[in-house]
Motif scaffolding. Structure first.
Motif, PDB file in Angstrom:
ATOM      1  N   PRO A   1     -13.007   1.670  -6.709  1.00 49.42           N
ATOM      2  CA  PRO A   1     -13.543   1.838  -5.353  1.00 49.42           C
ATOM      3  C   PRO A   1     -15.050   1.632  -5.251  1.00 49.42           C
TER       4      PRO A   1
ATOM      5  N   GLU B   1       0.810  -1.216   0.000  1.00 51.56           N
ATOM      6  CA  GLU B   1       0.000   0.000   0.000  1.00 51.56           C
ATOM      7  C   GLU B   1       0.844   1.267   0.000  1.00 51.56           C
TER       8      GLU B   1
ATOM      9  N   ILE C   1     -17.134  -3.444  -4.448  1.00 54.68           N
ATOM     10  CA  ILE C   1     -16.649  -3.945  -3.163  1.00 54.68           C
ATOM     11  C   ILE C   1     -16.233  -5.411  -3.288  1.00 54.68           C
ATOM     12  N   SER C   2     -14.998  -5.692  -2.962  1.00 57.23           N
ATOM     13  CA  SER C   2     -14.475  -7.059  -3.055  1.00 57.23           C
ATOM     14  C   SER C   2     -14.738  -7.829  -1.760  1.00 57.23           C
TER      15      SER C   2
ATOM     16  N   TRP D   1      -7.428  -2.992  -6.614  1.00 58.24           N
ATOM     17  CA  TRP D   1      -8.901  -3.042  -6.623  1.00 58.24           C
ATOM     18  C   TRP D   1      -9.457  -1.841  -5.856  1.00 58.24           C
ATOM     19  N   LYS D   2      -8.903  -1.592  -4.678  1.00 55.64           N
ATOM     20  CA  LYS D   2      -9.373  -0.468  -3.861  1.00 55.64           C
ATOM     21  C   LYS D   2      -9.123   0.869  -4.555  1.00 55.64           C
ATOM     22  N   ARG D   3      -8.001   0.973  -5.236  1.00 54.69           N
ATOM     23  CA  ARG D   3      -7.631   2.254  -5.838  1.00 54.69           C
ATOM     24  C   ARG D   3      -8.319   2.515  -7.169  1.00 54.69           C
TER      25      ARG D   3
ATOM     26  N   GLU E   1     -12.513  -9.165  -0.012  1.00 55.03           N
ATOM     27  CA  GLU E   1     -11.484  -8.742   0.943  1.00 55.03           C
ATOM     28  C   GLU E   1     -11.939  -7.494   1.706  1.00 55.03           C
ATOM     29  N   GLN E   2     -12.595  -6.558   0.999  1.00 54.32           N
ATOM     30  CA  GLN E   2     -13.093  -5.358   1.663  1.00 54.32           C
ATOM     31  C   GLN E   2     -14.251  -5.691   2.608  1.00 54.32           C
TER      32      GLN E   2
ATOM     33  N   ASP F   1     -12.789  -7.093   5.682  1.00 51.81           N
ATOM     34  CA  ASP F   1     -12.262  -6.019   6.536  1.00 51.81           C
ATOM     35  C   ASP F   1     -13.387  -5.354   7.328  1.00 51.81           C
TER      36      ASP F   1
ATOM     37  N   THR G   1      -5.353  -6.845  -4.656  1.00 51.74           N
ATOM     38  CA  THR G   1      -6.201  -6.302  -3.589  1.00 51.74           C
ATOM     39  C   THR G   1      -6.055  -4.790  -3.483  1.00 51.74           C
ATOM     40  N   VAL G   2      -4.818  -4.311  -3.511  1.00 46.23           N
ATOM     41  CA  VAL G   2      -4.552  -2.878  -3.387  1.00 46.23           C
ATOM     42  C   VAL G   2      -5.069  -2.125  -4.612  1.00 46.23           C
TER      43      VAL G   2
END
Length: 317
Positions: free
Chosen positions: A114, A45, A117-118, A109-111, A120-121, A124, A106-107
């Motif tokens: 957004p 990250e 929603i995966s 995907w978030k960036r 992994e999210q 979390d 994973t990183v």
């Protein structure tokens, strides 16, 4: 990872020599030779998006952002998308670098996506909710429930018509939690949240109804507890008549389970909501109906009746 020569085939799979293709894009973050520990998400990250993509390309992933935007809508998790990369591309990452692929996914995907929603999210968010429930500090049950209801809303589109039980739906989420257990935890925490904000009792009713509608073939115990939760929530909302009707329908569906009668009687006695006056006579009538059931729960019914007698004796003395 073996060093790529300038005249070797480019690992991106273009068919060109490395010096004619991705050599200027590739800026390895660290070589496998020097790496002495596993990758961590927090570490990745810290890198720029460009550096992560460049590193993926040195590992053989022919990353394309336009395709990535399509893929995040096809796969439920970064892990599954990374597995698809392993099928599509010749991955050269080995040893301690293997985990970089799915972590980088994973990183990114978030960036880059957004709005999608995966798993992994979602995982979390589930874990964050459990952290909020820790006994230390102020009560954050309502905050947890609001977060978990968001998780539930994100999960629902993943459920398909052929998923008749929560067990059938386990494969739509591959996080740390068992989906079945988490769904039951949500039901219980909605009850706890209602103690400070009664609106959560209605949310509990809506959630339990929705769960039973989506997964009618879940284990009998889960369905039983969800429908009992719905019925008792009416009492906590002050809607006694609806609560009685819900318990009556509930008992008709589960006539051989004494806990249906016990739960109903409890609403007029030991778990009577603060805005209601106890009605020990009605509680006794309900408990006594359970005595006709030949089950191991009979001892609990008898215990309830004995407690009622003691309470009535104390009140009259």
């Amino acid at each position: 990872m073996a060093k790529i020569g300038r005249n070797d085939p480019c690992p991106c799979g273009s068919g060109k020599k490395y010096k004619k293709c991705c050599i200027d894009k590739a800026t390895p973050l660290i070589s496998a030779i020097n790496r002495d520990h596993h990758w961590f998400l927090e570490e990745i990250e810290e890198f720029t998006t460009g550096d992560i993509i460049s590193q993926l390309r040195t590992f053989g992933v022919r990353f394309d952002e336009a395709q990535f935007q399509k893929d995040v809508r096809r796969f439920s998790s970064a892990e599954k998308l990374a597995e698809n990369w392993e099928k599509e591309f010749t991955i050269t990452a080995s040893g301690l670098d293997v985990d970089f692929i799915w972590m980088a996914c994973t990183v990114l995907w978030k960036r880059l996506a957004p709005d999608v929603i995966s798993s992994e999210q979602l995982d979390d968010m589930m874990q964050q909710g459990y952290t909020l429930l820790q006994p230390e500090g102020p009560d954050k049950t309502t905050e947890c429930c609001n977060l978990w209801l968001q998780v539930w809303d994100h999960l629902k589109p993943r459920f398909t018509e052929d998923m008749k039980s929560i067990e059938d739906a386990e494969n739509v989420f591959n996080g740390m939690q068992c989906l079945s257990n988490w769904c039951q935890d949500l039901q219980m925490e909605l009850l706890n949240a209602g103690a400070s904000d009664p609106s959560f009792y209605q949310k509990r009713i809506d959630y339990c109804r929705e769960f039973c509608s989506l997964f009618p073939e879940s284990s009998e115990l889960i369905i039983f507890n969800m429908k009992r939760a719905e019925a008792e929530s009416y009492f906590f909302l002050g809607e006694t008549e609806q609560g009685d009707q819900a318990f009556q329908a509930f008992i008709e569906e589960f006539p051989d389970n004494a806990w249906g009668f016990i739960g109903w009687g409890d609403m007029y006695s030991i778990f009577c909501p603060r805005h209601m006056e106890k009605n020990l006579k009605k509680a006794k009538e309900i408990y006594e109906m359970a005595l006709a059931i030949d089950s191991e729960e009979r001892k609990h019914v008898v215990g309830r009746l004995e407690s009622l007698d003691e309470e009535q004796t104390d009140a009259s003395s």
